[in-house]
Scaffold this motif. Structure first.
Motif, PDB file in Angstrom:
ATOM      1  N   LEU A 397      -1.801  14.816  -4.950  1.00  0.00           N
ATOM      2  CA  LEU A 397      -0.995  14.476  -3.782  1.00  0.00           C
ATOM      3  C   LEU A 397      -0.633  12.990  -3.791  1.00  0.00           C
ATOM      4  O   LEU A 397      -1.511  12.116  -3.813  1.00  0.00           O
ATOM      5  N   GLY A 398       0.669  12.712  -3.784  1.00  0.00           N
ATOM      6  CA  GLY A 398       1.137  11.341  -3.737  1.00  0.00           C
ATOM      7  C   GLY A 398       0.910  10.549  -5.013  1.00  0.00           C
ATOM      8  O   GLY A 398       1.019   9.314  -5.003  1.00  0.00           O
ATOM      9  N   GLN A 399       0.620  11.236  -6.098  1.00  0.00           N
ATOM     10  CA  GLN A 399       0.279  10.554  -7.353  1.00  0.00           C
ATOM     11  C   GLN A 399       1.348   9.559  -7.803  1.00  0.00           C
ATOM     12  O   GLN A 399       1.038   8.525  -8.392  1.00  0.00           O
ATOM     13  N   HIS A 400       2.612   9.855  -7.522  1.00  0.00           N
ATOM     14  CA  HIS A 400       3.699   9.035  -8.057  1.00  0.00           C
ATOM     15  C   HIS A 400       4.456   8.255  -6.980  1.00  0.00           C
ATOM     16  O   HIS A 400       5.566   7.791  -7.231  1.00  0.00           O
ATOM     17  N   THR A 401       3.875   8.132  -5.793  1.00  0.00           N
ATOM     18  CA  THR A 401       4.592   7.464  -4.712  1.00  0.00           C
ATOM     19  C   THR A 401       4.995   6.042  -5.098  1.00  0.00           C
ATOM     20  O   THR A 401       6.166   5.653  -4.980  1.00  0.00           O
ATOM     21  N   THR A 402       4.034   5.267  -5.553  1.00  0.00           N
ATOM     22  CA  THR A 402       4.329   3.881  -5.921  1.00  0.00           C
ATOM     23  C   THR A 402       5.334   3.823  -7.070  1.00  0.00           C
ATOM     24  O   THR A 402       6.295   3.034  -7.036  1.00  0.00           O
ATOM     25  N   GLU A 403       5.141   4.671  -8.067  1.00  0.00           N
ATOM     26  CA  GLU A 403       6.030   4.686  -9.235  1.00  0.00           C
ATOM     27  C   GLU A 403       7.466   4.976  -8.836  1.00  0.00           C
ATOM     28  O   GLU A 403       8.402   4.259  -9.229  1.00  0.00           O
ATOM     29  N   VAL A 404       7.674   6.033  -8.039  1.00  0.00           N
ATOM     30  CA  VAL A 404       9.031   6.440  -7.678  1.00  0.00           C
ATOM     31  C   VAL A 404       9.701   5.397  -6.785  1.00  0.00           C
ATOM     32  O   VAL A 404      10.872   5.036  -6.976  1.00  0.00           O
ATOM     33  N   LEU A 405       8.973   4.886  -5.793  1.00  0.00           N
ATOM     34  CA  LEU A 405       9.582   3.921  -4.876  1.00  0.00           C
ATOM     35  C   LEU A 405       9.837   2.583  -5.558  1.00  0.00           C
ATOM     36  O   LEU A 405      10.803   1.888  -5.223  1.00  0.00           O
ATOM     37  N   THR A 406       9.019   2.238  -6.516  1.00  0.00           N
ATOM     38  CA  THR A 406       9.286   1.026  -7.299  1.00  0.00           C
ATOM     39  C   THR A 406      10.561   1.187  -8.125  1.00  0.00           C
ATOM     40  O   THR A 406      11.364   0.239  -8.235  1.00  0.00           O
ATOM     41  N   GLU A 407      10.761   2.369  -8.672  1.00  0.00           N
ATOM     42  CA  GLU A 407      12.010   2.641  -9.400  1.00  0.00           C
ATOM     43  C   GLU A 407      13.221   2.496  -8.491  1.00  0.00           C
ATOM     44  O   GLU A 407      14.321   2.157  -8.953  1.00  0.00           O
ATOM     45  N   MET A 408      13.038   2.759  -7.189  1.00  0.00           N
ATOM     46  CA  MET A 408      14.134   2.624  -6.227  1.00  0.00           C
ATOM     47  C   MET A 408      14.399   1.173  -5.857  1.00  0.00           C
ATOM     48  O   MET A 408      15.365   0.885  -5.145  1.00  0.00           O
ATOM     49  N   GLY A 409      13.532   0.267  -6.308  1.00  0.00           N
ATOM     50  CA  GLY A 409      13.745  -1.146  -6.035  1.00  0.00           C
ATOM     51  C   GLY A 409      12.854  -1.751  -4.979  1.00  0.00           C
ATOM     52  O   GLY A 409      12.998  -2.928  -4.637  1.00  0.00           O
ATOM     53  N   LEU A 410      11.897  -0.980  -4.441  1.00  0.00           N
ATOM     54  CA  LEU A 410      10.993  -1.523  -3.444  1.00  0.00           C
ATOM     55  C   LEU A 410       9.935  -2.387  -4.127  1.00  0.00           C
ATOM     56  O   LEU A 410       9.429  -2.025  -5.205  1.00  0.00           O
ATOM     57  N   ASP A 411       9.587  -3.507  -3.510  1.00  0.00           N
ATOM     58  CA  ASP A 411       8.565  -4.370  -4.091  1.00  0.00           C
ATOM     59  C   ASP A 411       7.218  -4.118  -3.422  1.00  0.00           C
ATOM     60  O   ASP A 411       7.094  -3.291  -2.506  1.00  0.00           O
ATOM     61  N   ALA A 412       6.200  -4.821  -3.893  1.00  0.00           N
ATOM     62  CA  ALA A 412       4.843  -4.580  -3.412  1.00  0.00           C
ATOM     63  C   ALA A 412       4.723  -4.820  -1.917  1.00  0.00           C
ATOM     64  O   ALA A 412       4.015  -4.092  -1.201  1.00  0.00           O
ATOM     65  N   ALA A 413       5.396  -5.860  -1.411  1.00  0.00           N
ATOM     66  CA  ALA A 413       5.319  -6.145   0.023  1.00  0.00           C
ATOM     67  C   ALA A 413       5.930  -5.018   0.849  1.00  0.00           C
ATOM     68  O   ALA A 413       5.395  -4.627   1.892  1.00  0.00           O
TER      69      ALA A 413
END
Length: 424
Positions: A397-413
């Protein structure tokens, strides 16, 4: 190059059949996820959107549960693994405005959206077809519901078992009322959901071709309205055709085929065996093999139509005969006579069958979260040039949330802010 000759370029070096296609999967349970798994198997990048914390309902539909590397049950139900391999999982709360904005951004870049919410259920979130089409005219949007987008039942929830009953499938499945154990039965698998997934994936691939084929020229996507009840009626197949031809509703006949004979199970000396004789030549070879060649010349049995009409007379002769040998003895006797004959296996026996093992039907994929490997059933789609690739086990569950949203251009903050707001 002939149809049977190998491709000149190794398949492994080619892109998958649907490589480059992006699918936003908003579906849950079985029908929608089955469709999107098929697309994922063919190479599409499928991002599965799940509720934070809870996830897809089927993650909790157990037992049975997956086991960890030590052999202990986890809290992850095996049901989920049946239809979610090769996907990436993200958790987004679509009830939150920021979650809706994220999903709209994803839809704007997607080729396909698949959802199985109630009719009109996504409109309040701005995730319905009209809203997303305005952002992405190329979008193919597939809605899966119990009864479709219109008609008197459109607002009803629909489930596989309910539709198996409503479409008539249960009325033709099981033994006749007057027989032991008689009465309507559901099929042992949620076949309406599975067939709906198959029809949906076919419709999606057709819509992709229509959008991208130069002959059509529009480059626009379209809306696909899939209903479990429509599919249930469609897969009645020859039984529906028979009713439409005669206005007579078919009934239950156990394992007997209404239009073929002998085409059923028989008791043997040590169990059961299945005979599936589909033409007169097969019946004649069967009769010769069992030492009764005269049966094939008997006017009651010489043709399939005659055998169906005189089924009871034929079974009077065949039933005691079939009990004179063991199941494997019958298979051995008939397998080189081109007479279809086989065992009635358990699921365990089926997975252990030499042909099933030779075809590599069981696949073990490395799992996330310390689960070791997850068993999955190989895709039956065997493409020589663009074969199915087993890229990943069903995701946690949610394994790729950070990966996918980072690909969309979202940064860590930004990710941290969304987590703080419980959007992801």
């Amino acid at each position: 190059m002939t149809a049977s000759s190998p491709a000149s370029t190794p398949a492994a070096s080619r892109p998958a059949a649907l490589a480059g296609i992006k699918v936003l999967d908003l579906s849950r349970v079985l029908a929608g996820p089955w469709a999107t798994q098929l697309l994922a198997d063919l190479g599409a990048d499928v991002v599965k959107v799940e509720r934070p914390v809870a996830g897809d309902d089927t993650r909790h539909w157990g037992p049975p549960f997956l086991k960890d590397a030590a052999g202990n049950d986890t809290r992850e139900a095996s049901y989920f693994t049946a239809c979610n391999r090769n996907k990436r999982s993200i958790t987004v709360d679509m009830a939150h405005p920021e979650g809706q904005a994220l999903l709209r951004r994803m839809a704007a870049e997607a080729d396909v959206v698949v959802e199985n919410f109630k009719v009109g259920g996504l409109q309040q979130y701005g995730l319905d077809y009209d809203s997303l089409k305005a952002l992405n005219p190329r979008l193919i949007y597939c809605s899966i519901t119990g009864f479709g987008q219109d008609g008197p039942y459109a607002e009803r929830a629909g489930y596989d078992l309910m539709v198996q009953a409503m479409c008539g499938l249960m009325s033709i499945t099981g033994h006749a009322d007057h027989e032991p154990g008689g009465g309507p039965l559901k099929v042992g698998v949620a076949v309406i959901d599975v067939f709906t997934g198959l029809y949906a994936s076919n419709a999606i691939i057709a819509a992709l071709h229509a959008r991208d084929n130069a002959g059509h020229g529009s480059g626009e996507g379209q809306y696909i309205d899939m209903a479990l009840l429509d599919v249930g009626m469609a897969v009645l197949a020859n039984q529906a055709a028979g009713y439409l031809a005669t206005d007579k509703a078919p009934g239950r006949a156990g394992n007997i085929h209404p239009s073929l004979a002998p085409y059923q199970d028989f008791k043997t000396r040590d169990g059961n065996v299945l005979l599936a004789i589909g033409n007169d030549g097969q019946f004649a070879r069967f009769c010769a093999a069992v030492g009764h060649p005269g049966w094939a010349q008997d006017a009651r049995f010489a043709t399939n139509t005659a055998r169906v009409q005189n089924r009871s007379d034929l079974l009077i002769l065949m039933t005691p005969l079939m009990q004179t040998r063991g199941t494997q003895d019958w298979i051995t006797l008939l397998e080189d006579k081109a007479v279809p004959c086989g065992p009635i296996n358990t699921v365990a026996q089926a997975f252990d069958d030499p042909q099933v093992r030779a075809r590599g039907i069981r696949k073990e994929l490395p799992a996330a979260g310390g689960l070791g490997t997850v068993g999955t059933v190989a895709s039956p789609m065997r493409l020589s040039g663009t074969p199915v690739v087993y890229r990943s086990a069903p995701p946690s569950l949610g394994q790729h949330t950070t990966e996918v949203l980072t690909e969309m251009g979202l940064d860590a903050a930004q990710l941290a802010q969304l987590q703080a707001q419980q959007v992801i």
